[in-house]
Design an enzyme around this catalytic site. Structure first.
Site, PDB file in Angstrom:
ATOM      1  N   ASP A  57     -20.951 -24.551   9.125  1.00 23.41           N
ATOM      2  CA  ASP A  57     -20.665 -25.768   9.885  1.00 23.41           C
ATOM      3  C   ASP A  57     -20.405 -25.465  11.362  1.00 23.41           C
ATOM      4  O   ASP A  57     -20.259 -24.294  11.754  1.00 23.41           O
ATOM      5  CB  ASP A  57     -19.482 -26.536   9.266  1.00 23.41           C
ATOM      6  N   ASN A 108      -7.565 -30.082   1.708  1.00 23.56           N
ATOM      7  CA  ASN A 108      -7.941 -31.281   0.941  1.00 23.56           C
ATOM      8  C   ASN A 108      -9.092 -30.993  -0.031  1.00 23.56           C
ATOM      9  O   ASN A 108      -9.673 -31.924  -0.579  1.00 23.56           O
ATOM     10  CB  ASN A 108      -8.309 -32.421   1.902  1.00 23.56           C
ATOM     11  N   HIS A 157     -11.978 -29.492   0.710  1.00 25.09           N
ATOM     12  CA  HIS A 157     -13.334 -29.479   1.262  1.00 25.09           C
ATOM     13  C   HIS A 157     -13.938 -28.076   1.217  1.00 25.09           C
ATOM     14  O   HIS A 157     -13.231 -27.075   1.270  1.00 25.09           O
ATOM     15  CB  HIS A 157     -13.399 -30.092   2.670  1.00 25.09           C
ATOM     16  N   GLU A 210     -16.073 -33.379   3.079  1.00 25.24           N
ATOM     17  CA  GLU A 210     -14.745 -33.932   2.838  1.00 25.24           C
ATOM     18  C   GLU A 210     -14.709 -34.655   1.481  1.00 25.24           C
ATOM     19  O   GLU A 210     -15.756 -34.951   0.901  1.00 25.24           O
ATOM     20  CB  GLU A 210     -14.403 -34.913   3.972  1.00 25.24           C
TER      21      GLU A 210
HETATM   22  C1  GLP Z   1     -12.382 -25.241   8.026  1.00 22.07           C
HETATM   23  C2  GLP Z   1     -13.877 -24.991   7.764  1.00 22.07           C
HETATM   24  C3  GLP Z   1     -14.097 -24.515   6.372  1.00 22.07           C
HETATM   25  C4  GLP Z   1     -12.981 -23.539   6.031  1.00 22.07           C
HETATM   26  C5  GLP Z   1     -11.708 -24.300   5.846  1.00 22.07           C
HETATM   27  C6  GLP Z   1     -10.480 -23.456   5.534  1.00 22.07           C
HETATM   28  O1  GLP Z   1     -12.150 -26.427   8.632  1.00 22.07           O
HETATM   29  N1  GLP Z   1     -14.749 -26.084   8.041  1.00 22.07           N
HETATM   30  O2  GLP Z   1     -15.391 -23.930   6.290  1.00 22.07           O
HETATM   31  O3  GLP Z   1     -13.301 -22.871   4.860  1.00 22.07           O
HETATM   32  O4  GLP Z   1     -11.504 -25.202   6.903  1.00 22.07           O
HETATM   33  O5  GLP Z   1     -10.009 -22.804   6.677  1.00 22.07           O
HETATM   34  P1  GLP Z   1      -8.868 -21.703   6.642  1.00 22.07           P
HETATM   35  O6  GLP Z   1      -9.491 -20.465   6.113  1.00 22.07           O
HETATM   36  O7  GLP Z   1      -8.457 -21.553   8.075  1.00 22.07           O
HETATM   37  O8  GLP Z   1      -7.780 -22.212   5.769  1.00 22.07           O
END
Ligand code: GLP
Length: 256
Positions: free
Chosen positions: A78, A147, A149, A154
């Site tokens: 992303d 959440n 995702h 989402e």
């Molecule tokens: C982000 C990304 C995801 C990621 C997630 C968890 O917003 N879009 O691809 O896996 O949130 O992030 P973190 O590893 O900082 O908890």
């Protein structure tokens, strides 16, 4: 490290690391095995706090010539819409800082959705075409949002969704507020690989660290498969490995 197949038919295998080093090393071994099986592997890569240690470990192993990314193709999951590529909080900046500038990858083989494309719909379709053109994703490494995702898919996202522009939820914006200097500064939109796109990967490794992820990890891995928890769809994929630390695994029945 403990490794137990979850107690349901076709449920993902869960690996629980006992330390951050063990976690990073165990994920790096998964990548190494993939690259040894096919040096020109196609990887899908996440951003976030969770993979930082993994990327450091991959960088070290590459520097020490244990693994090479020379022929590897990568597709990031992303990117935010409307940020210059060199913005400090863009996922492109993150990937360069944590991985790509430390390994022997050919940057021509690196793909990150272009959140500044003049036509975002076209960019999303082109991203799908590029993934298809290299024969699909061999190994997708994905994180999980608070959440549930995966990438920026989402809650409520259809399981057959493809790469597209999405509106970020408050939860996801809050998770990025610090990097942008406040939630109001976080972009409203992002491009994300779709759930359907990710599910077509031949192998998926889901990463989660820390107590903040314990509840959502348990819902994703042991709860019902529902679009309310996008990561729960991974229970339907035949080749998923879930890699956790003890804190993130704390609410799983199999950990008890
Ligand atoms: C982000 C990304 C995801 C990621 C997630 C968890 O917003 N879009 O691809 O896996 O949130 O992030 P973190 O590893 O900082 O908890």
């Amino acid at each position: 490290m403990t490794e137990k197949p979850a107690d349901r038919r076709s449920a993902p295998t869960v690996v629980v690391a006992q330390s951050p080093d063990e976690f990073a090393g165990a994920v790096a071994v998964q990548v190494k095995r993939q690259l040894h099986a096919r040096s020109s592997s196609v990887l899908a890569l996440p951003t976030g706090q969770t993979p930082i240690g993994v990327y450091a470990e991959l960088s070290r192993r590459c520097r020490e010539e244990e693994i090479s990314f020379v022929d590897v193709r990568t597709f990031n999951l992303d990117e935010f819409v409307g940020l210059p590529a060199d913005h400090p909080a863009s996922f492109e900046t993150y990937m360069m800082a944590h991985l790509f500038s430390h390994i022997d990858i050919d940057l021509a083989k690196v793909h990150i959705p272009n959140g500044n494309a003049a036509n975002l719909e076209q960019e999303c379709r082109a991203y799908e075409r590029e993934i298809a053109a290299v024969g699909g994703i061999d190994l997708a490494i994905v994180g999980i949002g608070a959440n549930g995702h995966i990438a920026f898919n989402e809650p409520g996202t259809p399981f057959d969704s493809r790469t597209r522009v999405i509106e970020l939820t408050t939860s996801s914006k809050a998770a990025h507020a610090a990097e942008f200097g406040g939630i109001d500064q976080v972009p409203e939109l992002a491009i994300t690989m779709g759930i359907g796109t990710i599910l077509q990967s031949r192998r998926i490794v889901l990463l989660a660290l820390g107590a903040d992820k314990a509840e959502i990890v348990a819902r994703a891995i042991e709860g019902p498969v529902t679009t309310d928890v996008p990561a729960s769809v991974l229970q339907t994929h035949p080749n998923v490995l879930v890699m956790l630390d003890r804190a993130a695994a704390a609410n799983l029945h199999i950990a008890q």
